[in-house]
Design an enzyme around this catalytic site. Structure first.
Site, PDB file in Angstrom:
ATOM      1  N   ASP A   5     -94.113 -42.619 -23.659  1.00  0.00           N
ATOM      2  CA  ASP A   5     -92.719 -42.491 -24.114  1.00  0.00           C
ATOM      3  C   ASP A   5     -91.750 -42.457 -22.932  1.00  0.00           C
ATOM      4  O   ASP A   5     -92.085 -41.979 -21.850  1.00  0.00           O
ATOM      5  CB  ASP A   5     -92.587 -41.207 -24.953  1.00  0.00           C
TER       6      ASP A   5
ATOM      7  N   ARG B 103     -82.920 -51.950 -22.651  1.00  0.00           N
ATOM      8  CA  ARG B 103     -84.144 -51.221 -23.031  1.00  0.00           C
ATOM      9  C   ARG B 103     -85.390 -52.083 -22.831  1.00  0.00           C
ATOM     10  O   ARG B 103     -86.458 -51.584 -22.485  1.00  0.00           O
ATOM     11  CB  ARG B 103     -84.061 -50.776 -24.494  1.00  0.00           C
TER      12      ARG B 103
ATOM     13  N   HIS C 145     -89.271 -51.478 -21.282  1.00  0.00           N
ATOM     14  CA  HIS C 145     -90.557 -51.817 -21.903  1.00  0.00           C
ATOM     15  C   HIS C 145     -91.397 -52.689 -20.968  1.00  0.00           C
ATOM     16  O   HIS C 145     -92.602 -52.517 -20.870  1.00  0.00           O
ATOM     17  CB  HIS C 145     -90.343 -52.528 -23.240  1.00  0.00           C
TER      18      HIS C 145
ATOM     19  N   LEU D 238    -114.955 -48.932 -19.731  1.00  0.00           N
ATOM     20  CA  LEU D 238    -113.870 -48.303 -20.499  1.00  0.00           C
ATOM     21  C   LEU D 238    -113.532 -49.080 -21.779  1.00  0.00           C
ATOM     22  O   LEU D 238    -113.463 -50.306 -21.752  1.00  0.00           O
ATOM     23  CB  LEU D 238    -112.620 -48.248 -19.608  1.00  0.00           C
TER      24      LEU D 238
HETATM   25  C1  IPE Z   1     -93.741 -42.434 -30.055  1.00  0.00           C
HETATM   26  O1  IPE Z   1     -92.552 -42.554 -29.386  1.00  0.00           O
HETATM   27  C2  IPE Z   1     -94.308 -43.792 -30.317  1.00  0.00           C
HETATM   28  C3  IPE Z   1     -94.785 -44.520 -29.146  1.00  0.00           C
HETATM   29  C4  IPE Z   1     -94.797 -44.075 -27.928  1.00  0.00           C
HETATM   30  C5  IPE Z   1     -95.279 -45.842 -29.409  1.00  0.00           C
HETATM   31  P1  IPE Z   1     -91.143 -42.601 -30.159  1.00  0.00           P
HETATM   32  O2  IPE Z   1     -90.101 -42.725 -29.109  1.00  0.00           O
HETATM   33  O3  IPE Z   1     -91.181 -43.650 -31.194  1.00  0.00           O
HETATM   34  O4  IPE Z   1     -91.123 -41.183 -30.873  1.00  0.00           O
HETATM   35  P2  IPE Z   1     -89.911 -40.217 -31.210  1.00  0.00           P
HETATM   36  O5  IPE Z   1     -88.918 -41.028 -31.993  1.00  0.00           O
HETATM   37  O6  IPE Z   1     -89.348 -39.738 -29.919  1.00  0.00           O
HETATM   38  O7  IPE Z   1     -90.519 -39.103 -31.988  1.00  0.00           O
HETATM   39  C1  IPE Z   2     -91.734 -45.738 -25.672  1.00  0.00           C
HETATM   40  O1  IPE Z   2     -90.469 -45.697 -25.105  1.00  0.00           O
HETATM   41  C2  IPE Z   2     -92.104 -47.124 -26.123  1.00  0.00           C
HETATM   42  C3  IPE Z   2     -92.107 -47.322 -27.573  1.00  0.00           C
HETATM   43  C4  IPE Z   2     -91.903 -46.411 -28.472  1.00  0.00           C
HETATM   44  C5  IPE Z   2     -92.369 -48.662 -28.049  1.00  0.00           C
HETATM   45  P1  IPE Z   2     -89.145 -45.560 -25.972  1.00  0.00           P
HETATM   46  O2  IPE Z   2     -88.644 -46.924 -26.277  1.00  0.00           O
HETATM   47  O3  IPE Z   2     -89.380 -44.679 -27.128  1.00  0.00           O
HETATM   48  O4  IPE Z   2     -88.196 -44.860 -24.912  1.00  0.00           O
HETATM   49  P2  IPE Z   2     -87.134 -43.703 -25.186  1.00  0.00           P
HETATM   50  O5  IPE Z   2     -87.868 -42.587 -25.885  1.00  0.00           O
HETATM   51  O6  IPE Z   2     -86.056 -44.284 -26.027  1.00  0.00           O
HETATM   52  O7  IPE Z   2     -86.696 -43.294 -23.818  1.00  0.00           O
HETATM   53 MG    MG Z   3     -89.225 -42.679 -27.373  1.00  0.00          MG
END
Ligand code: IPE
Ligand code: IPE
Ligand code: MG
Length: 242
Positions: free
Chosen positions: A18, A31, A35, A129
């Site tokens: 995350d 964003r 990614h 792995l």
């Molecule tokens: C959890 O992260 C899902 C992944 C890392 C794929 P999110 O960013 O979607 O979760 P919330 O919204 O903070 O709970």
């Molecule tokens: C995790 O990063 C990746 C996915 C959930 C796909 P986020 O996209 O949730 O990044 P934040 O939480 O908005 O920083």
């Molecule tokens: Mg997130």
């Protein structure tokens, strides 16, 4: 468990990757750039896990809830995933890494499913792995689907309700055949599970890192493993020497 660098290495590590969006925002980047860097971070951690002799690494890459994000972000993520699988396939084979996926995989775009299937196939004989990508994954829907599948067997007269126990139930989960995670790491400081592996983490040790996922590297991964090695897992029991 295998022993490495003088400490016990967990058999199965799961990661909620995350913080990609916040990483990008802090740099005034789109964003999608977060990614892209997130995929690079995943590559580094997979390599480290493989070298450390970890058995299973489950990576939460896309949740069922993530479909509700803006369509351009979902599209960018799916394209990166497709490209990631294609460009790293031979490297995975070379490193004796097996790739698997869990989740509602039929929700994924056909091109991603194709790359997934090819990578699964190409790496199926690897003995090192196992990387499990959680894609269009939701812990609740996984449990509901398991319950439905058991109900179908009962309706068909193949099973009696009394025969349902934890062993049978877990065989109906996407993760059938994998051990439960020993350690769950979440990056970006959020202290929540976000619908990840709800059944499987009943006794998993948790580790929250403040680092945003694109900045997470092998050093911090090792720090999490060392922290885990210090934990005393009790599984509800009283230990003799505890
Ligand atoms: C959890 O992260 C899902 C992944 C890392 C794929 P999110 O960013 O979607 O979760 P919330 O919204 O903070 O709970
Ligand atoms: C995790 O990063 C990746 C996915 C959930 C796909 P986020 O996209 O949730 O990044 P934040 O939480 O908005 O920083
Ligand atoms: Mg997130």
């Amino acid at each position: 468990m295998s022993s490495c660098n003088g400490f016990e290495v967990p058999r199965h590590v799961a990661i909620i990757m995350d913080g990609n969006g916040r990483w990008a925002k802090a740099r005034r980047l789109p964003r999608s750039e977060g990614h892209r860097r997130g995929f690079e971070a995943a590559r580094r951690v997979v390599e480290a896990a493989s070298e450390l002799g970890i058995g299973y690494l489950t990576l939460y890459a896309f949740s069922v809830e993530n479909w509700a994000r803006p369509s351009w972000e979902v599209r960018a993520l799916m394209e990166m995933l497709e490209e990631f699988l294609r460009s790293h396939r031979s490297e995975l084979v070379e490193k004796n890494i097996r790739l698997e996926a869990i989740g509602r995989l039929t929700d994924l775009p056909p091109a991603v499913r194709r790359e997934l299937e090819e990578t699964r196939e190409a790496t199926s004989k690897s003995t090192g792995l196992t990387v499990v990508l959680a894609l269009s994954y939701g812990g609740r829907v996984e449990i509901v689907e398991a319950a439905r599948s058991l109900a179908v067997e009962i309706e068909a007269g193949m099973l009696r309700a009394e025969e349902i126990d934890e062993t049978l139930f877990r065989q109906k989960l996407y993760t059938a055949g994998y051990p439960d995670p020993d350690l769950l790491i979440r990056t970006s400081g959020e202290k929540r599970i976000s619908n990840f592996l709800l059944w499987q983490i009943a006794y998993t040790e948790l580790y929250v890192s403040p680092t945003l996922w694109p900045d997470f590297g092998p050093e911090e991964f090792l720090a999490a493993l060392q922290d885990y090695a210090q934990r005393q897992r009790r599984f509800g029991r009283v230990l003799q020497n505890g």
